[in-house]
Design a protein around this motif. Structure first.
Motif, PDB file in Angstrom:
ATOM      1  N   PHE A   1       0.841  -1.202   0.000  1.00 13.96           N
ATOM      2  CA  PHE A   1       0.000   0.000   0.000  1.00 13.96           C
ATOM      3  C   PHE A   1       0.875   1.250   0.000  1.00 13.96           C
ATOM      4  O   PHE A   1       0.670   2.184  -0.785  1.00 13.96           O
ATOM      5  N   TYR A   2       1.873   1.271   0.874  1.00 14.88           N
ATOM      6  CA  TYR A   2       2.762   2.426   0.975  1.00 14.88           C
ATOM      7  C   TYR A   2       3.636   2.556  -0.282  1.00 14.88           C
ATOM      8  O   TYR A   2       3.871   3.668  -0.763  1.00 14.88           O
ATOM      9  N   VAL A   3       4.113   1.424  -0.799  1.00 14.76           N
ATOM     10  CA  VAL A   3       4.943   1.451  -2.002  1.00 14.76           C
ATOM     11  C   VAL A   3       4.163   2.036  -3.178  1.00 14.76           C
ATOM     12  O   VAL A   3       4.663   2.908  -3.902  1.00 14.76           O
ATOM     13  N   SER A   4       2.930   1.577  -3.358  1.00 17.97           N
ATOM     14  CA  SER A   4       2.110   2.049  -4.473  1.00 17.97           C
ATOM     15  C   SER A   4       1.837   3.537  -4.365  1.00 17.97           C
ATOM     16  O   SER A   4       1.934   4.278  -5.361  1.00 17.97           O
ATOM     17  N   ASN A   5       1.510   4.002  -3.165  1.00 18.83           N
ATOM     18  CA  ASN A   5       1.236   5.418  -2.962  1.00 18.83           C
ATOM     19  C   ASN A   5       2.491   6.253  -3.219  1.00 18.83           C
ATOM     20  O   ASN A   5       2.447   7.297  -3.889  1.00 18.83           O
ATOM     21  N   PHE A   6       3.620   5.772  -2.735  1.00 20.51           N
ATOM     22  CA  PHE A   6       4.897   6.457  -2.930  1.00 20.51           C
ATOM     23  C   PHE A   6       5.228   6.586  -4.419  1.00 20.51           C
ATOM     24  O   PHE A   6       5.598   7.662  -4.913  1.00 20.51           O
ATOM     25  N   LYS A   7       5.088   5.506  -5.164  1.00 21.31           N
ATOM     26  CA  LYS A   7       5.443   5.506  -6.583  1.00 21.31           C
ATOM     27  C   LYS A   7       4.505   6.375  -7.407  1.00 21.31           C
ATOM     28  O   LYS A   7       4.936   7.052  -8.347  1.00 21.31           O
ATOM     29  N   GLU A   8       3.224   6.380  -7.059  1.00 18.34           N
ATOM     30  CA  GLU A   8       2.273   7.226  -7.780  1.00 18.34           C
ATOM     31  C   GLU A   8       2.598   8.704  -7.605  1.00 18.34           C
ATOM     32  O   GLU A   8       2.622   9.472  -8.573  1.00 18.34           O
ATOM     33  N   ILE A   9       2.862   9.092  -6.358  1.00 16.76           N
ATOM     34  CA  ILE A   9       3.178  10.503  -6.106  1.00 16.76           C
ATOM     35  C   ILE A   9       4.516  10.864  -6.737  1.00 16.76           C
ATOM     36  O   ILE A   9       4.678  11.946  -7.317  1.00 16.76           O
ATOM     37  N   ALA A  10       5.491   9.964  -6.640  1.00 12.92           N
ATOM     38  CA  ALA A  10       6.819  10.222  -7.211  1.00 12.92           C
ATOM     39  C   ALA A  10       6.713  10.508  -8.706  1.00 12.92           C
ATOM     40  O   ALA A  10       7.345  11.441  -9.223  1.00 12.92           O
ATOM     41  N   GLU A  11       5.925   9.729  -9.410  1.00 14.27           N
ATOM     42  CA  GLU A  11       5.773   9.927 -10.847  1.00 14.27           C
ATOM     43  C   GLU A  11       5.142  11.277 -11.146  1.00 14.27           C
ATOM     44  O   GLU A  11       5.547  11.978 -12.082  1.00 14.27           O
ATOM     45  N   ARG A  12       4.152  11.677 -10.345  1.00 17.95           N
ATOM     46  CA  ARG A  12       3.514  12.978 -10.559  1.00 17.95           C
ATOM     47  C   ARG A  12       4.483  14.111 -10.232  1.00 17.95           C
ATOM     48  O   ARG A  12       4.577  15.095 -10.985  1.00 17.95           O
ATOM     49  N   ILE A  13       5.181  13.987  -9.138  1.00 26.54           N
ATOM     50  CA  ILE A  13       6.133  15.021  -8.725  1.00 26.54           C
ATOM     51  C   ILE A  13       7.239  15.173  -9.767  1.00 26.54           C
ATOM     52  O   ILE A  13       7.692  16.290 -10.060  1.00 26.54           O
ATOM     53  N   ARG A  14       7.674  14.072 -10.341  1.00 26.02           N
ATOM     54  CA  ARG A  14       8.724  14.113 -11.369  1.00 26.02           C
ATOM     55  C   ARG A  14       8.314  15.031 -12.518  1.00 26.02           C
ATOM     56  O   ARG A  14       9.140  15.792 -13.040  1.00 26.02           O
ATOM     57  N   THR A  15       7.063  14.983 -12.896  1.00 26.51           N
ATOM     58  CA  THR A  15       6.589  15.777 -14.040  1.00 26.51           C
ATOM     59  C   THR A  15       6.411  17.247 -13.701  1.00 26.51           C
ATOM     60  O   THR A  15       6.253  18.071 -14.607  1.00 26.51           O
ATOM     61  N   LEU A  16       6.434  17.586 -12.415  1.00 29.99           N
ATOM     62  CA  LEU A  16       6.170  18.965 -11.988  1.00 29.99           C
ATOM     63  C   LEU A  16       7.439  19.733 -11.625  1.00 29.99           C
ATOM     64  O   LEU A  16       7.371  20.895 -11.219  1.00 29.99           O
ATOM     65  N   GLN A  17       8.592  19.091 -11.764  1.00 28.78           N
ATOM     66  CA  GLN A  17       9.859  19.767 -11.494  1.00 28.78           C
ATOM     67  C   GLN A  17      10.081  20.869 -12.525  1.00 28.78           C
ATOM     68  O   GLN A  17       9.805  20.702 -13.708  1.00 28.78           O
ATOM     69  N   GLN A  18      10.591  22.007 -12.072  1.00 26.39           N
ATOM     70  CA  GLN A  18      10.828  23.144 -12.944  1.00 26.39           C
ATOM     71  C   GLN A  18      12.268  23.134 -13.480  1.00 26.39           C
ATOM     72  O   GLN A  18      13.124  22.397 -12.967  1.00 26.39           O
ATOM     73  N   PRO A  19      12.558  23.931 -14.521  1.00 26.36           N
ATOM     74  CA  PRO A  19      13.886  23.887 -15.155  1.00 26.36           C
ATOM     75  C   PRO A  19      15.063  24.108 -14.205  1.00 26.36           C
ATOM     76  O   PRO A  19      16.163  23.605 -14.461  1.00 26.36           O
ATOM     77  N   ASP A  20      14.846  24.856 -13.108  1.00 27.21           N
ATOM     78  CA  ASP A  20      15.945  25.083 -12.165  1.00 27.21           C
ATOM     79  C   ASP A  20      16.145  23.922 -11.202  1.00 27.21           C
ATOM     80  O   ASP A  20      16.986  23.983 -10.303  1.00 27.21           O
ATOM     81  N   GLY A  21      15.362  22.849 -11.371  1.00 24.66           N
ATOM     82  CA  GLY A  21      15.507  21.668 -10.528  1.00 24.66           C
ATOM     83  C   GLY A  21      14.631  21.672  -9.305  1.00 24.66           C
ATOM     84  O   GLY A  21      14.556  20.666  -8.587  1.00 24.66           O
ATOM     85  N   LEU A  22      13.950  22.792  -9.038  1.00 21.05           N
ATOM     86  CA  LEU A  22      13.145  22.941  -7.830  1.00 21.05           C
ATOM     87  C   LEU A  22      11.657  22.875  -8.156  1.00 21.05           C
ATOM     88  O   LEU A  22      11.261  22.767  -9.306  1.00 21.05           O
ATOM     89  N   TRP A  23      10.852  22.927  -7.108  1.00 21.64           N
ATOM     90  CA  TRP A  23       9.406  22.922  -7.262  1.00 21.64           C
ATOM     91  C   TRP A  23       8.843  24.218  -6.690  1.00 21.64           C
ATOM     92  O   TRP A  23       9.422  24.806  -5.768  1.00 21.64           O
ATOM     93  N   ARG A  24       7.737  24.668  -7.249  1.00 26.12           N
ATOM     94  CA  ARG A  24       7.105  25.909  -6.786  1.00 26.12           C
ATOM     95  C   ARG A  24       6.126  25.614  -5.665  1.00 26.12           C
ATOM     96  O   ARG A  24       5.645  24.491  -5.523  1.00 26.12           O
ATOM     97  N   THR A  25       5.782  26.622  -4.885  1.00 25.51           N
ATOM     98  CA  THR A  25       4.896  26.392  -3.745  1.00 25.51           C
ATOM     99  C   THR A  25       3.538  25.869  -4.183  1.00 25.51           C
ATOM    100  O   THR A  25       2.889  25.125  -3.451  1.00 25.51           O
TER     101      THR A  25
END
Length: 374
Positions: free
Chosen positions: A255-279
């Motif tokens: 359960f935890y692995v699946s939730n972690f991987k789903e969020i990780a994939e979404r977060i990966r796509t939201l990274q900005q060109p400077d390597g950081l994420w916006r608020t």
């Protein structure tokens, strides 16, 4: 014309090589340890006295400090950790059923594993046993909020970093199944309340949900849902800390692995060109400038995911490398980590290079400790 094109290609290649060389040192173990030590020492010299010492802010900082100690084996950091525990008499915060006051005991348990001194873990075990045998209404100020959230004790996503890892650490350390079961139950309640299955992100609380009865949907200026960066950073960091503890054959681990991987994939796509994420994760153009605490937790969690074999190295390593370069750009020469959004619950623009907080430093230390392992 051919010579001009070849000359331009040569210049582009030289710039690319120069850029790579300019950041290569950031991934050397010696350099990472130096940055961790500077960040830790600066923060220890600048405590945030406006917060109680058992506050969640210190919980996040000392989680990072312990990780930095493990990475560096610094006697100075060990002494700071021990001194903190002694100052608090190894006690959690005052609010028994409030997840925030369970954050600091994560470090008590880590210290107990090193030292084996019963005083480091016994007070928290007593507190959790009392937690399990009493009703949340006995903790002032929580009952109304919990009832509005359909009885969900951890009704805000930040709580997933604070309480669940402490319960899992306690259960694994003492070989007590009841603490792991409690973590499973509480975590899944929050998951069912706040996880958005379309966006694969967590709403900060019910006031940011679009489908909760009686709640008027909040939108960003571009019409997207409001998903707070640090809030989801807390979740990712919490999941990493839970999974680090759970054995491979634990019944609910997937359960935890699946939730972690789903969020990780979404977060990966939201990274900005400077390597950081916006608020604001889904409206970055309205919140220019990277933010240290959310980005730090993402860097930590994704790097841990690679190191643990949960995330594909080839897919996530470029993301993590960019994130670490971006985070290092936020650290000043004296060790101070700037660009930390102050305490809040939603996206804001109220921070700058001079904005700092101990939980932001904690996120940076956690990230660096995993970068060393890469």
């Amino acid at each position: 014309m051919k010579k001009i094109i070849l000359s331009l290609l040569g210049i582009v290649l030289m710039i690319s090589v120069f850029a790579q060389n300019a950041t290569t040192h950031l991934f050397q173990r010696k350099e990472i340890k130096k940055r961790l030590n500077r960040a830790a020492c600066w923060q220890l010299k600048h405590p945030q006295n406006e917060y109680k010492f058992t506050d969640w802010t210190n919980g996040a900082f000392y989680a990072g400090l312990f990780a930095a100690y493990e990475a560096s084996e610094s006697k100075k950091l060990y002494k700071a950790l021990y001194k903190m525990g002694e100052s608090n008499k190894w006690q959690m915060g005052e609010l028994l059923h409030h997840a925030d006051d369970h954050a600091l005991p994560q470090t008590y348990i880590d210290m107990y594993r090193i030292c084996g001194e019963e005083k480091m873990i016994h007070p928290y075990k007593q507190a959790v046993d009392k937690f399990m045998s009493t009703h949340y209404s006995e903790t002032p100020g929580l009952a109304n909020a919990i009832e509005r959230a359909n009885g969900t004790l951890m009704f805000w996503c930040d709580a997933l970093f604070m309480l669940p890892p402490a319960l899992v650490k306690l259960g694994i350390t003492l070989n007590e199944e009841k603490y792991l079961s409690l973590c499973d139950s509480l975590f899944k309640q929050t998951y069912e309340l706040l996880y958005d299955h379309e966006e694969h992100l967590y709403a900060r609380d019910i006031s940011y949900k679009w489908d909760f009865p009686g709640v008027k949907p909040r939108k960003e200026s571009n019409g997207e849902k409001v998903f707070w960066s640090r809030g989801n950073g807390w979740v990712m960091g919490g999941l990493a800390r839970i999974l680090k503890e759970l054995p491979e054959d634990y019944p609910n681990r997937q359960f935890y692995v699946s939730n972690f991987k789903e969020i990780a994939e979404r977060i990966r796509t939201l990274q900005q060109p400077d390597g950081l994420w916006r608020t604001s994760l889904l409206d970055p153009d309205s919140y220019p400038g990277g933010e240290a605490s959310g980005s730090g937790f993402y860097c930590y969690a994704l790097a841990w995911g690679i190191n643990s074999g949960i995330l594909e190295r080839e897919e996530y390593l470029p993301v993590v490398r960019k994130a670490w370069i971006g985070l290092c750009a936020l650290q000043q020469k004296n060790g101070k980590v700037g660009w930390v959004q102050p305490i809040g619950q939603d996206p804001k623009k109220n921070f700058s290079s001079e904005s700092w907080s101990n939980f932001g430093t904690g996120a940076f230390l956690l990230a660096g400790s995993e970068m060393i392992n890469l």
